[in-house]
Design a protein around this motif. Structure first.
Motif, PDB file in Angstrom:
ATOM      1  N   SER A  40      -9.698  -6.017  -6.344  1.00  0.00           N
ATOM      2  CA  SER A  40      -9.285  -4.619  -6.446  1.00  0.00           C
ATOM      3  C   SER A  40      -9.625  -3.789  -5.221  1.00  0.00           C
ATOM      4  N   HIS A  41     -10.308  -4.394  -4.240  1.00  0.00           N
ATOM      5  CA  HIS A  41     -10.579  -3.689  -2.986  1.00  0.00           C
ATOM      6  C   HIS A  41      -9.402  -3.757  -2.019  1.00  0.00           C
ATOM      7  N   ARG A  42      -8.431  -4.626  -2.276  1.00  0.00           N
ATOM      8  CA  ARG A  42      -7.294  -4.770  -1.375  1.00  0.00           C
ATOM      9  C   ARG A  42      -6.340  -3.592  -1.505  1.00  0.00           C
ATOM     10  N   GLY A  43      -5.644  -3.292  -0.417  1.00  0.00           N
ATOM     11  CA  GLY A  43      -4.687  -2.205  -0.427  1.00  0.00           C
ATOM     12  C   GLY A  43      -3.420  -2.576  -1.173  1.00  0.00           C
ATOM     13  N   VAL A  44      -2.844  -1.617  -1.881  1.00  0.00           N
ATOM     14  CA  VAL A  44      -1.591  -1.814  -2.612  1.00  0.00           C
ATOM     15  C   VAL A  44      -0.583  -0.769  -2.132  1.00  0.00           C
ATOM     16  N   VAL A  45       0.573  -1.249  -1.696  1.00  0.00           N
ATOM     17  CA  VAL A  45       1.627  -0.386  -1.167  1.00  0.00           C
ATOM     18  C   VAL A  45       2.915  -0.699  -1.910  1.00  0.00           C
ATOM     19  N   THR A  46       3.664   0.333  -2.274  1.00  0.00           N
ATOM     20  CA  THR A  46       4.966   0.133  -2.906  1.00  0.00           C
ATOM     21  C   THR A  46       6.067   0.773  -2.073  1.00  0.00           C
TER      22      THR A  46
ATOM     23  N   GLU B 257      11.182   5.236  -0.367  1.00  0.00           N
ATOM     24  CA  GLU B 257       9.930   5.982  -0.493  1.00  0.00           C
ATOM     25  C   GLU B 257       8.781   4.988  -0.443  1.00  0.00           C
ATOM     26  N   VAL B 258       7.817   5.286   0.396  1.00  0.00           N
ATOM     27  CA  VAL B 258       6.652   4.422   0.577  1.00  0.00           C
ATOM     28  C   VAL B 258       5.447   5.126  -0.030  1.00  0.00           C
TER      29      VAL B 258
END
Length: 321
Positions: free
Chosen positions: A45-51, A128-129
């Motif tokens: 859960s420390h990793r970055g999440v991008v949509t 959209e990012v």
């Protein structure tokens, strides 16, 4: 962002770039064996999440990434890189599209720089990012796991297991039903066993994809232009990379593992002989013992015995010379 699962019994916090999750829960080899057997889960859960959303999301990403994603089927996992203008690796994205949204996880604390680049390249595209790290947590179920992902989780399935994007508020309840928890050191040991590179570990400021075996898995050679493609094509068609990734079996009689950055030299040369590479990640594996990934000069013979400082090391090729 500190994980609530650090409150689980035996949790020992990870350090450095992986700070915020557990390095282990008291028994490194037990945790490795559980993952290898397809049980438990890993808190990432420390990793970055991008949509990325919007009707142009796949065609737009196709222009920016090293991977062919314009026709990416919903639910199919892939990985891709973003390169500098000179072809050096800047970001690795681990992707899946759920039919309306592309979900990606990236190295901890790199999502802001990634999003800044993506925003600068939007132009007229309908996309959209968003940075979803604050509300979405990543967890990993190992290959063979029969644990059922929560209904509201986005699943990215690979040969090595399933990455779940789930609401951060559900992390503790998920941990209860998916136990036992395994720490990041166990996950890293299996990553090294499978020869999987990691940005910031197996890369430095001049790493190109060919050196790490990312051609084919993260770099598609039959697609249109993207930043850094000229370097990729030139090395692929006209030459070979200056370095190559290797898997090392380390002397098991040594008490301490050689840390990342430890310089390598050929064992039968003088003690002050030329440096031919360096350790990138070293781990203790539950079956293989002490092993490591390393970058070495391409022309180092595969059968050459190496020394990592004073630790003897034998090579296995990951990227062929």
């Amino acid at each position: 962002m500190k994980s609530p699962l650090l409150s689980l019994p035996g949790a020992v916090p990870a350090e450095g770039v992986d700070e915020g999750v557990a390095a282990h829960y008291g028994d490194l080899f037990r945790e490795q064996r559980a993952l290898a057997d397809g049980t438990g889960f890993v808190d990432l859960s420390h990793r970055g999440v991008v949509t990325v959303t919007g009707e142009d999301r796949l065609s737009w990403l196709h222009l920016l990434l090293t991977q062919h994603v314009s026709d990416l089927p919903a639910g199919q996992a892939t990985e891709a890189l973003i390169l500098s203008a000179n072809g050096h690796i800047e970001h690795a994205l681990y992707l899946v599209d759920d039919g309306t949204t592309v979900w990606a996880h990236v190295e901890p604390d790199t999502q802001e720089a990634l999003i800044a680049y993506l925003e600068s390249m939007k132009f007229f595209y309908r996309v959209e990012v968003a940075d979803r790290t604050a509300d979405i947590a990543l967890v990993h179920l190992p290959a063979g796991s029969i644990a059922a992902p929560p209904a509201d989780a986005v699943v990215r399935e690979t040969p090595y297991g399933r990455d779940l994007f789930l609401p951060r508020a559900d992390l503790e309840s998920f941990a209860e039903q998916a136990a036992p928890a395994a720490g990041l050191l166990a996950y890293e040991a299996l990553r090294v066993e499978h020869h999987l590179p990691r940005v910031g570990f197996e890369t430095d400021h001049r790493t190109i994809p060919h050196e790490l075996g990312w051609i084919g898995t993260a770099v598609h050679l039959q697609k249109g232009c993207y930043r850094g493609q000229e370097t990729v094509a030139r090395v692929q068609n006209l030459g070979k990379p200056p370095r190559r990734l290797v898997f090392l079996h380390l002397d098991g009689s040594e008490v301490h593992l050689p840390p990342a950055g430890t310089e390598l030299r050929v064992a039968d040369e003088a003690p002050d002989g030329r440096k031919i590479g360096f350790i990138t990640t070293s781990v203790r594996h539950h079956e293989l013992g002490p092993v490591a990934l390393a970058l070495v000069k391409r022309n180092v013979p595969l059968d050459a015995p190496l020394l990592a400082d004073t630790t003897a090391a034998a090579q296995e090729a990951v990227v062929e010379p």
